[in-house]
Design a protein around this motif. Structure first.
Motif, short mmCIF file in Angstrom:
data_model
loop_
_atom_site.label_atom_id
_atom_site.label_comp_id
_atom_site.label_asym_id
_atom_site.label_seq_id
_atom_site.Cartn_x
_atom_site.Cartn_y
_atom_site.Cartn_z
N LEU A 72 39.42 63.91 43.89
CA LEU A 72 38.57 63.68 42.73
C LEU A 72 39.36 63.07 41.58
N CYS A 73 38.78 62.03 40.96
CA CYS A 73 39.39 61.40 39.78
C CYS A 73 38.39 61.43 38.63
N CYS A 74 38.91 61.41 37.42
CA CYS A 74 38.04 61.50 36.26
C CYS A 74 38.70 60.84 35.05
N ALA A 75 37.86 60.26 34.18
CA ALA A 75 38.31 59.74 32.89
C ALA A 75 37.40 60.31 31.82
N ALA A 76 37.96 60.64 30.67
CA ALA A 76 37.17 61.25 29.60
C ALA A 76 37.61 60.74 28.24
N ALA A 77 36.69 60.81 27.28
CA ALA A 77 36.97 60.39 25.90
C ALA A 77 36.31 61.36 24.93
N PRO A 78 36.82 61.46 23.70
CA PRO A 78 36.30 62.44 22.73
C PRO A 78 35.06 61.93 22.00
N ILE A 79 34.19 62.87 21.62
CA ILE A 79 33.02 62.59 20.80
C ILE A 79 33.20 63.33 19.48
N PHE A 80 33.05 62.62 18.37
CA PHE A 80 33.21 63.21 17.04
C PHE A 80 31.87 63.25 16.31
N ASP A 81 31.69 64.25 15.45
CA ASP A 81 30.43 64.37 14.71
C ASP A 81 30.54 63.71 13.35
N GLY A 82 29.49 63.87 12.55
CA GLY A 82 29.43 63.21 11.25
C GLY A 82 30.45 63.71 10.25
N GLN A 83 31.02 64.90 10.50
CA GLN A 83 32.07 65.43 9.63
C GLN A 83 33.46 65.04 10.12
N GLY A 84 33.51 64.22 11.17
CA GLY A 84 34.79 63.79 11.72
C GLY A 84 35.44 64.84 12.61
N PRO A 113 37.40 52.00 29.92
CA PRO A 113 36.69 51.31 28.84
C PRO A 113 35.21 51.72 28.74
N LEU A 114 34.58 51.99 29.88
CA LEU A 114 33.18 52.41 29.85
C LEU A 114 33.01 53.74 29.13
N VAL A 115 33.85 54.74 29.50
CA VAL A 115 33.67 56.07 28.93
C VAL A 115 34.11 56.09 27.46
N VAL A 116 35.13 55.33 27.11
CA VAL A 116 35.55 55.25 25.70
C VAL A 116 34.45 54.60 24.86
N GLY A 117 33.87 53.51 25.36
CA GLY A 117 32.80 52.84 24.63
C GLY A 117 31.58 53.73 24.45
N ALA A 118 31.22 54.46 25.50
CA ALA A 118 30.06 55.34 25.43
C ALA A 118 30.32 56.50 24.47
N ALA A 119 31.53 57.07 24.48
CA ALA A 119 31.87 58.16 23.56
C ALA A 119 31.85 57.66 22.11
N GLU A 120 32.33 56.46 21.88
CA GLU A 120 32.29 55.90 20.53
C GLU A 120 30.86 55.66 20.08
N GLN A 121 30.00 55.23 21.00
CA GLN A 121 28.59 55.04 20.67
C GLN A 121 27.94 56.37 20.28
N LEU A 122 28.20 57.41 21.07
CA LEU A 122 27.64 58.72 20.75
C LEU A 122 28.16 59.24 19.41
N SER A 123 29.43 59.03 19.15
CA SER A 123 30.02 59.45 17.88
C SER A 123 29.33 58.77 16.71
N ARG A 124 29.08 57.47 16.83
CA ARG A 124 28.38 56.74 15.77
C ARG A 124 26.98 57.29 15.56
N GLU A 125 26.29 57.61 16.66
CA GLU A 125 24.93 58.14 16.56
C GLU A 125 24.91 59.51 15.89
N LEU A 126 26.03 60.23 16.00
CA LEU A 126 26.14 61.54 15.35
C LEU A 126 26.60 61.44 13.91
N GLY A 127 26.85 60.20 13.45
CA GLY A 127 27.21 59.98 12.06
C GLY A 127 28.69 59.79 11.81
#
Length: 263
Positions: free
Chosen positions: A207-219, A245-259
């Motif tokens: 099993l292999c996996c890649a992950a990226a962080p999600i930040f909220d509106g308070q950083g 790149p896919l997971v980093v881009g998606a995490a950044e998108q979610l972070s933006r949506e959270l403010g």
């Protein structure tokens, strides 16, 4: 037969919850009034209030000597709202990731120095790998865990070191697991700098996996987002060239949506 969960309830905790719930319809209340509403002796109510006040969930108003909800109650409510907002927004992102790469995608949170998968989508493939929603995973052997610890404030890593690491090596789940604490914390420093983590057969063979962080509106670090799949479909060139790149881009998108606004 298993006992009903009610048989395990602690009456003092039940009474504390009942006390907090009375503030739904009244901003401030005195000890006598609360005792009448709860059907408890005033001394019991006073001890409950003192305990909750010490923890920040209740505070005493200096002008009236009556009690009201404390700032920790607000923090808890906001945390609940953020997590629900995160999961609601994450579902579409997870579905998009699965459609883009044909592998499984999950959102994980840190709880008691373990990773809990709270939302996920699986690809329609004959060979499926990845965590199940609700499953607990070790921090040190998963990409989600590395992101949730490596990108967190230093205090969290120090607490992990005190609680889990001190006194011995980390559990070695596969031959690829990093079990040396010094090497693991060095690895986390790299995760913090690059903004993503991978694990290649460190938690489970194959099993292999890649992950990226999600930040909220308070950083603040809110969760981790991951893509996982079998090693046969995720060789190094695809894992690093496409999946990261896919997971980093998606995490950044979610972070933006959270403010979150990147400084």
């Amino acid at each position: 037969m298993k006992k009903p969960k009610g048989d395990y309830s602690i009456q003092a905790v039940v009474n504390a919850i009942r006390l907090l719930e009375t503030f739904r319809d009244e901003d401030e209340q005195g000890v006598t009034h609360l005792a009448e509403r709860l059907g408890l002796h005033k001394n019991n109510v006073f001890r409950l209030l003192a305990t909750l006040e010490q923890a920040g969930y209740i505070e005493q108003c200096a002008e009236s000597d009556r009690y009201r909800l404390g700032i920790r109650s607000l923090d808890l409510g906001q945390s609940f709202g953020r997590s629900r907002n995160l999961l609601r927004r994450a579902r579409a992102v997870l579905e998009g990731l699965v459609a883009s790469c044909g592998e499984s995608a999950h959102v994980g949170l840190l709880c008691d120095f373990e990773v809990i998968c709270v939302e996920g989508r699986n690809a329609e493939r004959l060979l499926l790998t990845g965590a199940r929603v609700g499953q607990r995973l070790p921090i040190h052997a998963t990409a989600l865990g590395k992101v949730l610890l490596g990108c967190a404030p230093a205090e969290r890593r120090e607490a992990y070191d005190r609680r889990i690491v001190t006194g011995g090596k980390l559990p070695k789940l596969t031959p690829a697991t990093i079990d040396d604490p010094a090497k693991f914390f060095e690895h986390l420093r790299g995760v913090a700098v690059q903004g993503f983590a991978i694990d290649v057969e460190e938690c489970e063979p194959g099993l292999c996996c890649a992950a990226a962080p999600i930040f909220d509106g308070q950083g603040e670090l809110s969760a981790g987002l991951s893509i996982s799949g079998p090693r046969a479909r995720l060789p190094d060139e695809r894992l690093l060239g496409e999946i990261v790149p896919l997971v980093v881009g998606a995490a950044e998108q979610l972070s933006r949506e959270l403010g979150f606004v990147h400084s």
